[in-house]
Design a protein around this motif. Sequence first.
Motif, PDB file in Angstrom:
ATOM      1  N   ARG A  78      23.116   9.057  13.915  1.00  0.00           N
ATOM      2  CA  ARG A  78      24.556   9.126  14.156  1.00  0.00           C
ATOM      3  C   ARG A  78      24.792   9.022  15.652  1.00  0.00           C
ATOM      4  O   ARG A  78      24.197   9.764  16.437  1.00  0.00           O
ATOM      5  N   LEU A  79      25.646   8.089  16.041  1.00  0.00           N
ATOM      6  CA  LEU A  79      26.061   7.926  17.435  1.00  0.00           C
ATOM      7  C   LEU A  79      27.554   8.191  17.517  1.00  0.00           C
ATOM      8  O   LEU A  79      28.326   7.644  16.727  1.00  0.00           O
ATOM      9  N   ASP A  80      27.949   9.010  18.470  1.00  0.00           N
ATOM     10  CA  ASP A  80      29.368   9.231  18.762  1.00  0.00           C
ATOM     11  C   ASP A  80      29.593   8.882  20.214  1.00  0.00           C
ATOM     12  O   ASP A  80      28.962   9.477  21.098  1.00  0.00           O
ATOM     13  N   VAL A  81      30.451   7.914  20.466  1.00  0.00           N
ATOM     14  CA  VAL A  81      30.826   7.572  21.837  1.00  0.00           C
ATOM     15  C   VAL A  81      32.287   7.962  21.993  1.00  0.00           C
ATOM     16  O   VAL A  81      33.173   7.356  21.383  1.00  0.00           O
ATOM     17  N   SER A  82      32.509   8.994  22.787  1.00  0.00           N
ATOM     18  CA  SER A  82      33.870   9.486  22.986  1.00  0.00           C
ATOM     19  C   SER A  82      34.267   9.317  24.447  1.00  0.00           C
ATOM     20  O   SER A  82      33.423   9.259  25.337  1.00  0.00           O
ATOM     21  N   ASP A  83      35.568   9.232  24.661  1.00  0.00           N
ATOM     22  CA  ASP A  83      36.071   9.085  26.026  1.00  0.00           C
ATOM     23  C   ASP A  83      37.399   9.808  26.164  1.00  0.00           C
ATOM     24  O   ASP A  83      38.028  10.175  25.176  1.00  0.00           O
ATOM     25  N   THR A  84      37.794  10.000  27.399  1.00  0.00           N
ATOM     26  CA  THR A  84      39.104  10.569  27.710  1.00  0.00           C
ATOM     27  C   THR A  84      40.011   9.453  28.206  1.00  0.00           C
ATOM     28  O   THR A  84      40.777   9.637  29.153  1.00  0.00           O
ATOM     29  N   GLY A  85      39.905   8.317  27.544  1.00  0.00           N
ATOM     30  CA  GLY A  85      40.611   7.112  27.965  1.00  0.00           C
ATOM     31  C   GLY A  85      42.043   7.033  27.480  1.00  0.00           C
ATOM     32  O   GLY A  85      42.664   8.031  27.136  1.00  0.00           O
ATOM     33  N   ILE A  86      42.529   5.803  27.427  1.00  0.00           N
ATOM     34  CA  ILE A  86      43.936   5.554  27.130  1.00  0.00           C
ATOM     35  C   ILE A  86      44.278   5.745  25.661  1.00  0.00           C
ATOM     36  O   ILE A  86      45.432   5.924  25.318  1.00  0.00           O
ATOM     37  N   GLY A  87      43.282   5.694  24.789  1.00  0.00           N
ATOM     38  CA  GLY A  87      43.534   5.872  23.363  1.00  0.00           C
ATOM     39  C   GLY A  87      44.162   4.636  22.728  1.00  0.00           C
ATOM     40  O   GLY A  87      44.505   3.665  23.404  1.00  0.00           O
ATOM     41  N   ILE A  88      44.285   4.684  21.418  1.00  0.00           N
ATOM     42  CA  ILE A  88      44.800   3.555  20.638  1.00  0.00           C
ATOM     43  C   ILE A  88      45.800   4.103  19.625  1.00  0.00           C
ATOM     44  O   ILE A  88      45.530   5.107  18.960  1.00  0.00           O
ATOM     45  N   ASP A  89      46.945   3.440  19.488  1.00  0.00           N
ATOM     46  CA  ASP A  89      47.933   3.840  18.490  1.00  0.00           C
ATOM     47  C   ASP A  89      47.324   3.789  17.093  1.00  0.00           C
ATOM     48  O   ASP A  89      46.549   2.877  16.777  1.00  0.00           O
ATOM     49  N   GLN A  90      47.697   4.734  16.258  1.00  0.00           N
ATOM     50  CA  GLN A  90      47.158   4.831  14.901  1.00  0.00           C
ATOM     51  C   GLN A  90      47.362   3.550  14.096  1.00  0.00           C
ATOM     52  O   GLN A  90      46.488   3.146  13.341  1.00  0.00           O
ATOM     53  N   ASN A  91      48.493   2.893  14.263  1.00  0.00           N
ATOM     54  CA  ASN A  91      48.772   1.684  13.484  1.00  0.00           C
ATOM     55  C   ASN A  91      47.959   0.477  13.934  1.00  0.00           C
ATOM     56  O   ASN A  91      48.013  -0.572  13.303  1.00  0.00           O
ATOM     57  N   LYS A  92      47.188   0.622  14.994  1.00  0.00           N
ATOM     58  CA  LYS A  92      46.357  -0.487  15.486  1.00  0.00           C
ATOM     59  C   LYS A  92      44.865  -0.243  15.306  1.00  0.00           C
ATOM     60  O   LYS A  92      44.062  -1.127  15.592  1.00  0.00           O
ATOM     61  N   LEU A  93      44.495   0.939  14.825  1.00  0.00           N
ATOM     62  CA  LEU A  93      43.073   1.276  14.720  1.00  0.00           C
ATOM     63  C   LEU A  93      42.307   0.330  13.809  1.00  0.00           C
ATOM     64  O   LEU A  93      41.199  -0.077  14.127  1.00  0.00           O
TER      65      LEU A  93
END
Length: 146
Positions: A78-93
Amino acid sequence: MLEQAVRCHTPDAIQSNNLLLLKIEPEFPADWKSDGRLLRQLIDNLLSNAIKYTPKGGTITLKVSTEFDKLKKIHVLRLDVSDTGIGIDQNKLEKIFDRFYEVDDSGYKMEGTGIGIALTKALVELYNGTISVTSIPGEGSCFTVI
Protein backbone atom coordinates in the motif's frame (compact mmCIF):
# COMPACT_ATOMS: atom_id res chain seq x y z
CA MET A 1 14.75 1.82 -3.55
CA LEU A 2 12.09 3.79 -1.65
CA GLU A 3 14.69 6.05 -0.08
CA GLN A 4 16.34 6.55 -3.47
CA ALA A 5 13.04 7.58 -5.06
CA VAL A 6 12.43 10.16 -2.35
CA ARG A 7 16.04 11.43 -2.56
CA CYS A 8 15.59 11.91 -6.30
CA HIS A 9 12.61 14.25 -5.70
CA THR A 10 14.10 16.09 -2.73
CA PRO A 11 15.76 18.85 -4.83
CA ASP A 12 12.42 19.73 -6.45
CA ALA A 13 10.71 19.80 -3.06
CA ILE A 14 13.47 21.99 -1.61
CA GLN A 15 13.29 24.34 -4.59
CA SER A 16 9.57 24.74 -3.84
CA ASN A 17 10.34 25.25 -0.14
CA ASN A 18 8.37 22.07 0.65
CA LEU A 19 9.06 19.21 3.01
CA LEU A 20 9.22 15.71 1.49
CA LEU A 21 8.82 12.83 3.93
CA LEU A 22 9.10 9.05 3.67
CA LYS A 23 7.25 7.02 6.29
CA ILE A 24 7.76 3.27 6.19
CA GLU A 25 5.50 1.46 8.63
CA PRO A 26 7.47 -0.65 11.15
CA GLU A 27 5.67 -3.83 10.09
CA PHE A 28 6.68 -3.36 6.43
CA PRO A 29 8.99 -6.31 5.59
CA ALA A 30 12.54 -5.31 4.70
CA ASP A 31 12.67 -8.13 2.14
CA TRP A 32 9.48 -7.14 0.28
CA LYS A 33 9.58 -8.31 -3.34
CA SER A 34 8.04 -6.24 -6.13
CA ASP A 35 8.64 -5.06 -9.65
CA GLY A 36 11.18 -2.34 -8.84
CA ARG A 37 10.80 -0.47 -12.13
CA LEU A 38 7.02 -0.35 -11.86
CA LEU A 39 7.12 0.72 -8.24
CA ARG A 40 9.65 3.44 -9.02
CA GLN A 41 7.54 4.74 -11.92
CA LEU A 42 4.43 4.89 -9.72
CA ILE A 43 6.25 6.69 -6.94
CA ASP A 44 7.92 9.11 -9.38
CA ASN A 45 4.60 10.01 -11.03
CA LEU A 46 2.76 10.52 -7.75
CA LEU A 47 5.54 12.49 -6.04
CA SER A 48 6.07 14.69 -9.10
CA ASN A 49 2.40 15.64 -9.16
CA ALA A 50 2.28 16.21 -5.41
CA ILE A 51 5.30 18.51 -5.55
CA LYS A 52 3.94 20.32 -8.60
CA TYR A 53 0.58 21.10 -6.97
CA THR A 54 1.76 21.91 -3.45
CA PRO A 55 2.39 25.61 -2.82
CA LYS A 56 5.52 26.78 -1.01
CA GLY A 57 5.80 25.72 2.60
CA GLY A 58 3.76 22.55 2.15
CA THR A 59 4.39 18.92 2.98
CA ILE A 60 4.40 15.85 0.74
CA THR A 61 4.46 12.42 2.38
CA LEU A 62 5.03 8.96 0.91
CA LYS A 63 3.74 6.35 3.33
CA VAL A 64 4.58 2.70 2.65
CA SER A 65 2.77 -0.15 4.36
CA THR A 66 1.05 -3.46 3.75
CA GLU A 67 -2.60 -4.35 3.83
CA PHE A 68 -4.24 -7.76 4.03
CA ASP A 69 -6.24 -8.60 0.89
CA LYS A 70 -9.11 -10.78 2.12
CA LEU A 71 -9.90 -12.12 -1.36
CA LYS A 72 -6.33 -13.08 -2.26
CA LYS A 73 -5.50 -13.96 1.35
CA ILE A 74 -2.12 -12.26 1.15
CA HIS A 75 -0.51 -9.03 2.28
CA VAL A 76 -0.27 -6.47 -0.51
CA LEU A 77 1.73 -3.27 -0.84
CA ARG A 78 0.00 0.00 0.00
CA LEU A 79 1.35 3.40 -1.03
CA ASP A 80 -0.19 6.66 0.18
CA VAL A 81 1.09 9.89 -1.32
CA SER A 82 -0.45 12.82 0.49
CA ASP A 83 0.16 16.54 0.20
CA THR A 84 -0.95 19.85 1.62
CA GLY A 85 -1.49 21.14 -1.89
CA ILE A 86 -4.28 22.91 -3.71
CA GLY A 87 -6.66 19.94 -3.66
CA ILE A 88 -9.23 18.93 -6.26
CA ASP A 89 -12.98 19.61 -6.34
CA GLN A 90 -15.04 16.50 -5.59
CA ASN A 91 -16.87 16.67 -8.93
CA LYS A 92 -13.54 16.42 -10.79
CA LEU A 93 -11.93 13.54 -8.89
CA GLU A 94 -13.17 10.81 -11.27
CA LYS A 95 -11.97 12.73 -14.34
CA ILE A 96 -8.39 13.12 -13.18
CA PHE A 97 -7.71 9.50 -14.17
CA ASP A 98 -8.72 10.27 -17.79
CA ARG A 99 -5.91 10.81 -20.28
CA PHE A 100 -5.18 14.46 -21.11
CA TYR A 101 -7.56 15.76 -18.43
CA GLU A 102 -6.21 18.67 -16.43
CA VAL A 103 -7.97 20.45 -13.60
CA ASP A 104 -7.62 24.09 -14.61
CA ASP A 105 -10.02 26.11 -12.51
CA SER A 106 -7.87 26.49 -9.41
CA GLY A 107 -5.94 29.47 -10.71
CA TYR A 108 -2.81 27.37 -10.10
CA LYS A 109 -1.34 26.98 -13.58
CA MET A 110 1.28 24.31 -14.12
CA GLU A 111 2.72 22.87 -17.29
CA GLY A 112 1.82 19.29 -18.00
CA THR A 113 0.29 16.94 -20.51
CA GLY A 114 -2.48 15.52 -18.36
CA ILE A 115 -1.20 11.99 -18.89
CA GLY A 116 0.76 11.31 -15.67
CA ILE A 117 -2.10 10.16 -13.45
CA ALA A 118 -3.75 8.25 -16.33
CA LEU A 119 -0.45 6.43 -16.95
CA THR A 120 -0.11 5.71 -13.25
CA LYS A 121 -3.62 4.23 -13.18
CA ALA A 122 -2.87 2.06 -16.24
CA LEU A 123 0.32 0.74 -14.62
CA VAL A 124 -1.46 -0.03 -11.35
CA GLU A 125 -4.26 -1.86 -13.16
CA LEU A 126 -1.77 -3.81 -15.27
CA TYR A 127 -0.69 -5.45 -12.01
CA ASN A 128 -4.29 -5.92 -10.80
CA GLY A 129 -4.02 -3.09 -8.31
CA THR A 130 -6.23 -0.12 -7.57
CA ILE A 131 -5.63 3.60 -7.26
CA SER A 132 -7.93 6.03 -5.52
CA VAL A 133 -7.84 9.65 -4.43
CA THR A 134 -9.36 11.74 -1.69
CA SER A 135 -9.06 15.49 -1.77
CA ILE A 136 -10.24 18.70 -0.16
CA PRO A 137 -9.79 21.91 -2.15
CA GLY A 138 -7.36 24.21 -0.40
CA GLU A 139 -6.15 21.45 1.97
CA GLY A 140 -4.58 18.76 -0.22
CA SER A 141 -4.95 15.32 -1.71
CA CYS A 142 -4.05 11.73 -0.94
CA PHE A 143 -3.51 9.12 -3.66
CA THR A 144 -3.64 5.52 -2.48
CA VAL A 145 -2.28 2.59 -4.48
CA ILE A 146 -3.02 -0.96 -3.34
